[in-house]
Design a protein around this motif. Structure first.
Motif, PDB file in Angstrom:
ATOM      1  N   GLN A  56       0.837  -1.189   0.000  1.00  0.00           N
ATOM      2  CA  GLN A  56       0.000   0.000   0.000  1.00  0.00           C
ATOM      3  C   GLN A  56       0.876   1.244   0.000  1.00  0.00           C
ATOM      4  OE1 GLN A  56      -3.348  -0.092   2.711  1.00  0.00           O
ATOM      5  NE2 GLN A  56      -3.185   2.096   3.082  1.00  0.00           N
ATOM      6  N   LYS A  57       0.552   2.217  -0.857  1.00  0.00           N
ATOM      7  CA  LYS A  57       1.320   3.445  -0.976  1.00  0.00           C
ATOM      8  C   LYS A  57       0.418   4.645  -0.709  1.00  0.00           C
ATOM      9  CE  LYS A  57       4.057   1.362  -4.719  1.00  0.00           C
ATOM     10  NZ  LYS A  57       4.501   1.528  -6.125  1.00  0.00           N
ATOM     11  N   GLU A  58       1.025   5.834  -0.750  1.00  0.00           N
ATOM     12  CA  GLU A  58       0.282   7.074  -0.559  1.00  0.00           C
ATOM     13  C   GLU A  58       0.694   8.065  -1.632  1.00  0.00           C
ATOM     14  OE1 GLU A  58       0.810  10.156   2.747  1.00  0.00           O
ATOM     15  OE2 GLU A  58      -0.922   9.004   3.462  1.00  0.00           O
ATOM     16  N   SER A  59      -0.292   8.618  -2.350  1.00  0.00           N
ATOM     17  CA  SER A  59      -0.016   9.565  -3.416  1.00  0.00           C
ATOM     18  C   SER A  59       0.280  10.945  -2.833  1.00  0.00           C
ATOM     19  CB  SER A  59      -1.206   9.648  -4.373  1.00  0.00           C
ATOM     20  OG  SER A  59      -2.329  10.193  -3.702  1.00  0.00           O
ATOM     21  N   LYS A  60       0.642  11.887  -3.712  1.00  0.00           N
ATOM     22  CA  LYS A  60       0.914  13.245  -3.264  1.00  0.00           C
ATOM     23  C   LYS A  60      -0.323  13.886  -2.652  1.00  0.00           C
ATOM     24  CE  LYS A  60       4.640  14.159  -6.555  1.00  0.00           C
ATOM     25  NZ  LYS A  60       5.107  15.016  -7.669  1.00  0.00           N
TER      26      LYS A  60
END
Length: 408
Positions: A95-99
């Motif tokens: 899982q990642k996080e965008s700007k």
């Protein structure tokens, strides 16, 4: 209903098929059956059979497109045909996080003619993607958004379903998976990412590098080796290694610089210690082991400067609403609101003559970015905040500070 009409014929078809299953709705709207016959006449084959049997990953040339217009008739910047994609899933990430602070994960979808990068914003579907990758089962993606000729978005209204085994005219491509390879093989083949099984030999360099967001990332460079060859491994924000230990390192990027094999960790990299009493190499004579020490703060002396958004330090105090950067290659005018604080100084240890040189990232590790960047935090206020910590835990490597945290 007006919103459905803007989504194309396929969405209208799905909606009519859904409401037609309710007898009460059919009795209330008798002309619904006529509408369904009209839609079926426009699309005589079921969507799944029509799109997956062609083997082109669901993108085919439409009457209004030509093979030269792009991949499968899709021209970047234009609206692609509303057809599903069929293929095999590879490289499901964490899982990642965008700007924009939105959570997502990504994956690769292997179709017949190309491999697509899928950005998935529906986190509940991650287990389905992982299952499809592990079982090597073909899937079909519906109602996805085509960003360009290589990337697609899987959003809340998108769906994923498994395709009957053997229905696609192409098979699972093992070469797209991240493979575990010996270092010697990397010298001949140049894969983008690999998993390696290596032994840590010697720490070469340690430091912190700033990002565009103004944060500092720890960068540690190690000389590593396996039973076939040696390489340089760059660790970004990863746990420290111990000389002579074996590690399994996943998802590292492969690069060559000055004829030397270099490996770099990514956001997907995981470093796992492999328990083994066998050390295949003698450590270099100048190798050192990181040392953790708890120290009590006696006195702190800080110096506060500013830098422009391009991280060029400014000499003297910044007065007025705007300043012009004095760096020769910059010479740009910035608002004082855009300037960033750069704090450095010296920390005196109690009951000792030891003095530590503090860099900006050390102070941010102890106090946090919010406190350091707060316009109300003067130099005296920052020094007082550091003195209140009283005790710090410092990790040294050859007199270089690797990390510094407040000790309870």
């Amino acid at each position: 209903m007006d919103l459905l009409l803007t989504k194309g014929a396929q969405t209208c078809q799905d909606f009519v098929n859904l409401v037609y299953q309710d007898p009460e709705i059919v009795n209330t709207f008798p002309q619904l059956s006529q509408l369904q016959d009209q839609l079926n006449a426009q699309s005589p084959l079921p969507p799944r059979a029509q799109n997956c049997s062609d083997g082109h990953g669901g993108l085919r040339n439409t009457p209004n497109s030509s093979p030269a217009s792009g991949v499968g008739g899709f021209t970047p910047g234009s609206e692609p045909p509303q057809q599903p994609l069929c293929g095999y899933v590879h490289k499901v990430t964490k899982q990642k996080e965008s700007k924009g602070r939105r959570q997502y994960f990504s994956a690769q979808l292997q179709c017949r003619e190309q491999t697509w990068t899928v950005m998935v914003f529906d986190l509940a579907k991650r287990e389905v993607f992982i299952s499809a990758e592990q079982d090597k089962r073909a899937v079909q993606l519906d109602r996805v958004k085509f960003v360009d000729g290589q990337n697609i978005w899987f959003k809340d209204l998108s769906s994923i379903s498994f395709v009957q085994e053997g229905s696609l005219p192409f098979s699972y491509d093992v070469s797209l998976d991240v493979q575990t390879l010996p270092l010697e093989q990397l010298l001949n083949s140049h894969p983008d990412e690999v998993n390696v099984h290596i032994a840590a030999m010697q720490m070469i360099q340690v430091g912190h590098l700033p990002t565009k967001a103004g944060e500092y990332l720890q960068r540690v460079e190690w000389k590593v080796a396996d039973r076939t060859a040696a390489a340089l491994l760059t660790l970004w924000e990863k746990p420290l290694l111990s000389g002579g230990e074996w590690y399994d390192v996943t998802n590292v990027k492969v690069d060559f610089y000055m004829g030397k094999l270099r490996l770099q960790t990514t956001r997907e990299t995981e470093v796992t210690v492999v328990k083994s009493t066998h050390i295949p190499y003698a450590l270099p004579s100048d190798s050192a082991i990181p040392e953790n020490v708890v120290l009590k703060i006696s006195c702190v002396q800080l110096d506060v400067k500013h830098c422009c958004p391009r991280r060029h330090l400014q000499d003297g105090a910044c007065r007025g609403k705007f300043i012009t950067c004095k760096k020769q290659n910059c010479k740009m005018k910035f608002s004082c609101m855009d300037l960033k604080r750069v704090v450095s100084g010296r920390l005196h240890v109690r009951d000792s003559e030891r003095v530590l040189d503090l860099q900006d990232y050390h102070i941010r590790e102890l106090l946090g970015n919010k406190i350091v960047d707060d316009s109300q935090s003067t130099k005296n206020a920052l020094e007082t905040a550091l003195l209140k910590i009283q005790t710090v835990s410092v990790c040294f490597y050859k007199e270089n500070i690797l990390s510094m945290t407040a000790s309870t």
